[in-house]
Design a protein around this motif. Structure first.
Motif, short mmCIF file in Angstrom:
data_model
loop_
_atom_site.label_atom_id
_atom_site.label_comp_id
_atom_site.label_asym_id
_atom_site.label_seq_id
_atom_site.Cartn_x
_atom_site.Cartn_y
_atom_site.Cartn_z
N GLU A 18 -4.10 8.55 -7.80
CA GLU A 18 -2.52 8.53 -8.38
C GLU A 18 -1.85 8.62 -6.93
OE1 GLU A 18 0.86 11.70 -9.39
OE2 GLU A 18 -1.43 12.52 -9.98
N LEU A 19 -2.35 8.50 -6.04
CA LEU A 19 -1.70 8.97 -4.42
C LEU A 19 -1.30 7.47 -3.96
CD1 LEU A 19 -0.17 10.27 -2.40
CD2 LEU A 19 -2.11 11.76 -1.12
N ILE A 20 -2.81 6.83 -4.00
CA ILE A 20 -2.98 5.32 -3.42
C ILE A 20 -1.99 4.16 -4.47
CG2 ILE A 20 -4.49 3.77 -3.10
CD1 ILE A 20 -4.88 6.07 -1.39
N GLN A 21 -1.97 4.84 -6.20
CA GLN A 21 -0.87 3.64 -5.96
C GLN A 21 0.51 3.71 -6.37
OE1 GLN A 21 -1.58 4.59 -10.68
NE2 GLN A 21 -3.92 4.07 -10.10
N ASP A 71 1.79 1.86 -3.73
CA ASP A 71 1.62 0.61 -3.47
C ASP A 71 0.51 -0.20 -3.29
OD1 ASP A 71 4.18 0.49 -4.88
OD2 ASP A 71 5.05 -0.35 -1.92
N GLY A 72 -1.08 0.51 -3.32
CA GLY A 72 -2.08 0.13 -3.48
C GLY A 72 -2.44 -0.29 -1.55
N SER A 73 -2.00 -0.35 -0.89
CA SER A 73 -1.58 -0.96 0.46
C SER A 73 -1.54 0.47 1.10
CB SER A 73 -1.16 -2.08 0.66
OG SER A 73 -1.39 -2.73 -0.50
N PRO A 74 -2.28 1.62 1.43
CA PRO A 74 -2.31 2.52 2.12
C PRO A 74 -1.53 2.29 3.54
CG PRO A 74 -3.84 3.07 1.42
CD PRO A 74 -3.85 1.59 0.87
#
Length: 253
Positions: free
Chosen positions: A63-66, A69-72
Protein backbone atom coordinates in the motif's frame (compact mmCIF):
# COMPACT_ATOMS: atom_id res chain seq x y z
CA UNK A 1 30.98 -26.21 18.93
CA UNK A 2 28.99 -29.42 18.44
CA UNK A 3 29.54 -30.63 14.84
CA UNK A 4 26.10 -32.26 14.83
CA UNK A 5 24.48 -28.92 15.69
CA UNK A 6 26.46 -27.17 12.94
CA UNK A 7 25.36 -29.81 10.43
CA UNK A 8 21.73 -29.37 11.54
CA UNK A 9 21.86 -25.57 11.19
CA UNK A 10 23.76 -25.72 7.88
CA UNK A 11 21.08 -28.00 6.45
CA UNK A 12 18.31 -25.66 7.55
CA UNK A 13 20.19 -22.65 6.19
CA UNK A 14 20.30 -24.39 2.80
CA UNK A 15 16.63 -25.27 3.12
CA UNK A 16 15.37 -21.76 3.87
CA UNK A 17 17.80 -19.51 1.98
CA UNK A 18 15.79 -20.04 -1.20
CA UNK A 19 13.69 -17.78 -3.47
CA UNK A 20 10.59 -19.60 -2.21
CA UNK A 21 11.28 -17.97 1.17
CA UNK A 22 10.74 -14.52 -0.34
CA UNK A 23 7.04 -14.68 -1.20
CA UNK A 24 5.78 -14.72 2.39
CA UNK A 25 8.49 -12.49 3.87
CA UNK A 26 8.80 -8.67 4.03
CA UNK A 27 11.91 -8.91 1.84
CA UNK A 28 9.43 -9.47 -1.01
CA UNK A 29 8.83 -5.70 -0.94
CA UNK A 30 12.33 -4.56 -1.98
CA UNK A 31 12.56 -7.65 -4.20
CA UNK A 32 10.07 -5.92 -6.52
CA UNK A 33 12.85 -3.52 -7.59
CA UNK A 34 16.19 -3.60 -9.39
CA UNK A 35 17.32 0.01 -8.89
CA UNK A 36 19.61 0.27 -5.87
CA UNK A 37 17.89 3.27 -4.29
CA UNK A 38 14.42 1.74 -4.75
CA UNK A 39 15.67 -1.41 -3.00
CA UNK A 40 17.11 0.64 -0.13
CA UNK A 41 13.96 2.71 0.40
CA UNK A 42 11.45 -0.13 0.02
CA UNK A 43 13.66 -2.28 2.24
CA UNK A 44 13.84 0.34 4.98
CA UNK A 45 10.07 0.71 5.10
CA UNK A 46 9.56 -3.07 4.95
CA UNK A 47 11.98 -3.64 7.81
CA UNK A 48 10.55 -0.77 9.87
CA UNK A 49 7.00 -2.07 9.50
CA UNK A 50 7.97 -5.69 10.11
CA UNK A 51 6.04 -6.50 13.21
CA UNK A 52 2.76 -8.37 13.45
CA UNK A 53 1.42 -10.89 10.95
CA UNK A 54 3.63 -11.19 7.88
CA UNK A 55 0.67 -11.10 5.48
CA UNK A 56 -0.49 -7.79 6.99
CA UNK A 57 3.05 -6.37 6.91
CA UNK A 58 3.39 -7.17 3.21
CA UNK A 59 -0.05 -5.73 2.40
CA UNK A 60 0.70 -2.48 4.24
CA UNK A 61 4.10 -2.15 2.58
CA UNK A 62 2.57 -2.67 -0.85
CA UNK A 63 0.00 0.00 0.00
CA UNK A 64 2.82 2.38 0.90
CA UNK A 65 4.74 1.63 -2.30
CA UNK A 66 1.59 2.30 -4.35
CA UNK A 67 1.27 5.67 -2.59
CA UNK A 68 4.78 6.38 -3.90
CA UNK A 69 3.52 5.69 -7.43
CA UNK A 70 5.49 2.43 -7.52
CA UNK A 71 8.82 4.32 -7.77
CA UNK A 72 10.13 5.05 -4.26
CA UNK A 73 13.35 6.87 -5.17
CA UNK A 74 11.75 9.05 -7.83
CA UNK A 75 8.90 9.88 -5.48
CA UNK A 76 11.22 10.69 -2.57
CA UNK A 77 13.23 13.13 -4.72
CA UNK A 78 10.53 14.68 -6.86
CA UNK A 79 7.23 14.71 -4.97
CA UNK A 80 5.35 17.95 -4.45
CA UNK A 81 3.91 19.02 -1.12
CA UNK A 82 0.41 18.23 -2.34
CA UNK A 83 1.46 14.62 -3.01
CA UNK A 84 2.04 14.08 0.70
CA UNK A 85 -1.65 14.38 1.59
CA UNK A 86 -2.27 10.79 0.53
CA UNK A 87 -0.07 9.56 3.40
CA UNK A 88 -2.39 11.07 6.00
CA UNK A 89 -4.45 7.89 5.74
CA UNK A 90 -1.53 5.47 6.14
CA UNK A 91 -1.13 3.59 9.41
CA UNK A 92 0.37 0.28 10.52
CA UNK A 93 -0.05 -0.54 14.19
CA UNK A 94 1.62 2.40 15.99
CA UNK A 95 3.41 3.67 12.84
CA UNK A 96 1.20 6.62 11.90
CA UNK A 97 1.16 9.44 9.31
CA UNK A 98 3.53 11.60 11.38
CA UNK A 99 6.11 8.81 11.26
CA UNK A 100 5.59 8.15 7.55
CA UNK A 101 5.97 11.81 6.61
CA UNK A 102 9.10 12.15 8.73
CA UNK A 103 10.68 9.12 7.04
CA UNK A 104 9.89 10.65 3.63
CA UNK A 105 11.38 13.99 4.70
CA UNK A 106 14.54 12.32 6.03
CA UNK A 107 14.97 10.25 2.87
CA UNK A 108 14.43 13.32 0.67
CA UNK A 109 17.07 15.20 2.64
CA UNK A 110 19.49 12.27 2.46
CA UNK A 111 19.14 11.37 -1.22
CA UNK A 112 19.55 14.96 -2.32
CA UNK A 113 23.07 14.70 -0.91
CA UNK A 114 23.99 11.02 -1.24
CA UNK A 115 23.69 8.24 -3.80
CA UNK A 116 23.04 5.52 -1.23
CA UNK A 117 21.39 5.14 2.17
CA UNK A 118 24.47 3.19 3.28
CA UNK A 119 26.23 6.46 4.05
CA UNK A 120 23.63 7.29 6.72
CA UNK A 121 25.10 4.33 8.63
CA UNK A 122 28.78 4.65 7.69
CA UNK A 123 29.53 8.29 6.84
CA UNK A 124 32.35 9.97 8.80
CA UNK A 125 33.13 6.93 10.89
CA UNK A 126 34.07 3.31 10.44
CA UNK A 127 33.53 0.81 13.16
CA UNK A 128 31.31 -2.02 14.29
CA UNK A 129 27.58 -2.48 13.79
CA UNK A 130 26.81 -0.78 17.09
CA UNK A 131 28.53 2.34 15.75
CA UNK A 132 26.73 2.11 12.41
CA UNK A 133 23.30 1.73 14.01
CA UNK A 134 24.01 4.65 16.33
CA UNK A 135 25.13 6.72 13.33
CA UNK A 136 21.87 6.00 11.52
CA UNK A 137 19.74 6.93 14.51
CA UNK A 138 21.72 10.13 15.05
CA UNK A 139 21.50 11.00 11.37
CA UNK A 140 17.74 10.66 11.32
CA UNK A 141 17.10 12.61 14.49
CA UNK A 142 19.50 15.39 13.65
CA UNK A 143 16.74 16.49 11.27
CA UNK A 144 15.01 19.74 12.27
CA UNK A 145 11.63 19.16 13.89
CA UNK A 146 12.17 15.39 14.15
CA UNK A 147 9.16 14.10 16.08
CA UNK A 148 9.98 12.43 19.39
CA UNK A 149 7.25 9.86 18.84
CA UNK A 150 9.11 8.43 15.80
CA UNK A 151 12.18 7.51 17.88
CA UNK A 152 10.50 4.32 19.03
CA UNK A 153 10.44 3.13 15.40
CA UNK A 154 14.19 3.62 14.92
CA UNK A 155 16.04 1.45 17.40
CA UNK A 156 19.55 2.04 18.69
CA UNK A 157 21.94 -0.01 20.85
CA UNK A 158 22.25 3.09 23.04
CA UNK A 159 18.77 2.24 24.36
CA UNK A 160 19.92 -1.39 24.82
CA UNK A 161 17.53 -2.50 22.07
CA UNK A 162 18.27 -5.73 20.19
CA UNK A 163 17.63 -3.65 17.04
CA UNK A 164 15.95 -6.63 15.37
CA UNK A 165 14.44 -4.80 12.42
CA UNK A 166 17.50 -2.72 11.55
CA UNK A 167 19.76 -5.76 11.87
CA UNK A 168 17.43 -7.57 9.48
CA UNK A 169 17.64 -4.61 7.08
CA UNK A 170 21.43 -4.67 7.24
CA UNK A 171 21.40 -8.41 6.54
CA UNK A 172 19.34 -7.77 3.40
CA UNK A 173 21.64 -4.98 2.17
CA UNK A 174 25.03 -6.47 3.14
CA UNK A 175 25.02 -10.29 2.88
CA UNK A 176 26.43 -11.44 -0.42
CA UNK A 177 25.38 -14.73 -1.96
CA UNK A 178 23.60 -15.72 -5.15
CA UNK A 179 20.64 -17.46 -3.58
CA UNK A 180 18.03 -14.85 -4.55
CA UNK A 181 17.08 -13.61 -1.08
CA UNK A 182 19.56 -11.08 0.36
CA UNK A 183 20.79 -8.32 -1.95
CA UNK A 184 24.43 -7.67 -0.99
CA UNK A 185 24.41 -4.18 -2.55
CA UNK A 186 26.38 -2.43 0.22
CA UNK A 187 30.16 -2.74 0.48
CA UNK A 188 31.40 -0.62 3.39
CA UNK A 189 29.92 -2.95 6.00
CA UNK A 190 31.33 -6.47 5.93
CA UNK A 191 29.13 -9.57 6.38
CA UNK A 192 31.42 -10.66 9.23
CA UNK A 193 30.25 -7.61 11.20
CA UNK A 194 26.51 -8.26 10.97
CA UNK A 195 24.44 -9.00 14.08
CA UNK A 196 21.72 -11.64 14.01
CA UNK A 197 18.17 -10.21 14.05
CA UNK A 198 16.73 -11.40 17.35
CA UNK A 199 12.97 -11.80 16.95
CA UNK A 200 10.72 -14.01 19.09
CA UNK A 201 11.08 -17.02 16.76
CA UNK A 202 14.87 -16.82 16.47
CA UNK A 203 15.17 -16.27 20.22
CA UNK A 204 13.01 -19.29 21.07
CA UNK A 205 14.89 -21.66 18.78
CA UNK A 206 18.30 -20.28 19.82
CA UNK A 207 17.52 -20.90 23.48
CA UNK A 208 16.22 -24.38 22.77
CA UNK A 209 19.43 -25.24 20.90
CA UNK A 210 21.64 -23.75 23.61
CA UNK A 211 22.93 -20.92 21.41
CA UNK A 212 21.69 -18.17 23.74
CA UNK A 213 21.82 -18.05 27.54
CA UNK A 214 21.14 -14.39 28.40
CA UNK A 215 17.66 -13.98 29.87
CA UNK A 216 16.95 -10.45 28.60
CA UNK A 217 16.12 -9.88 24.94
CA UNK A 218 18.39 -6.91 24.38
CA UNK A 219 21.51 -5.76 22.53
CA UNK A 220 23.79 -7.92 24.65
CA UNK A 221 21.64 -10.96 23.83
CA UNK A 222 21.92 -10.22 20.11
CA UNK A 223 25.71 -9.95 20.49
CA UNK A 224 25.86 -13.19 22.48
CA UNK A 225 23.88 -15.13 19.89
CA UNK A 226 25.96 -13.72 17.02
CA UNK A 227 29.24 -14.51 18.76
CA UNK A 228 28.03 -18.10 19.20
CA UNK A 229 27.09 -18.29 15.51
CA UNK A 230 30.55 -16.98 14.59
CA UNK A 231 31.93 -20.23 15.98
CA UNK A 232 29.93 -22.01 13.27
CA UNK A 233 30.84 -19.63 10.42
CA UNK A 234 33.13 -16.70 11.26
CA UNK A 235 32.80 -15.21 7.76
CA UNK A 236 29.00 -15.26 7.54
CA UNK A 237 27.48 -15.86 10.98
CA UNK A 238 24.14 -14.23 10.22
CA UNK A 239 23.35 -16.77 7.50
CA UNK A 240 21.99 -18.88 10.37
CA UNK A 241 19.16 -16.38 10.76
CA UNK A 242 17.52 -18.32 7.92
CA UNK A 243 17.83 -21.59 9.84
CA UNK A 244 16.65 -20.25 13.19
CA UNK A 245 13.76 -18.24 11.72
CA UNK A 246 12.71 -21.06 9.41
CA UNK A 247 12.72 -23.59 12.23
CA UNK A 248 10.73 -21.23 14.41
CA UNK A 249 8.11 -20.05 11.92
CA UNK A 250 7.80 -22.84 9.38
CA UNK A 251 8.37 -25.82 11.65
CA UNK A 252 7.27 -24.39 15.03
CA UNK A 253 10.48 -25.86 16.45
Amino acid sequence: MNSELKHFLDNNYEKYNQPSFVAEDPISIPRQFTKKQDIEIAGLFAATLAWGQRKTIINKCNELIQMMDGSPHDFILNHQENDLKRFLSFKHRTFNPTDTLFFIDFLNHHYKRHQSLETAFTEDQTGDIETYLTNFHNSMFAMPDAPDRTRKHVSTPKRKSACKRLNMYLRWMVRKDKRGVDFGIWNTIDPTQLICPLDVHVERVARKLGLLQRKQTDWQAALELTNTLRQLDPLDPVKYDFALFGLGVMEKY
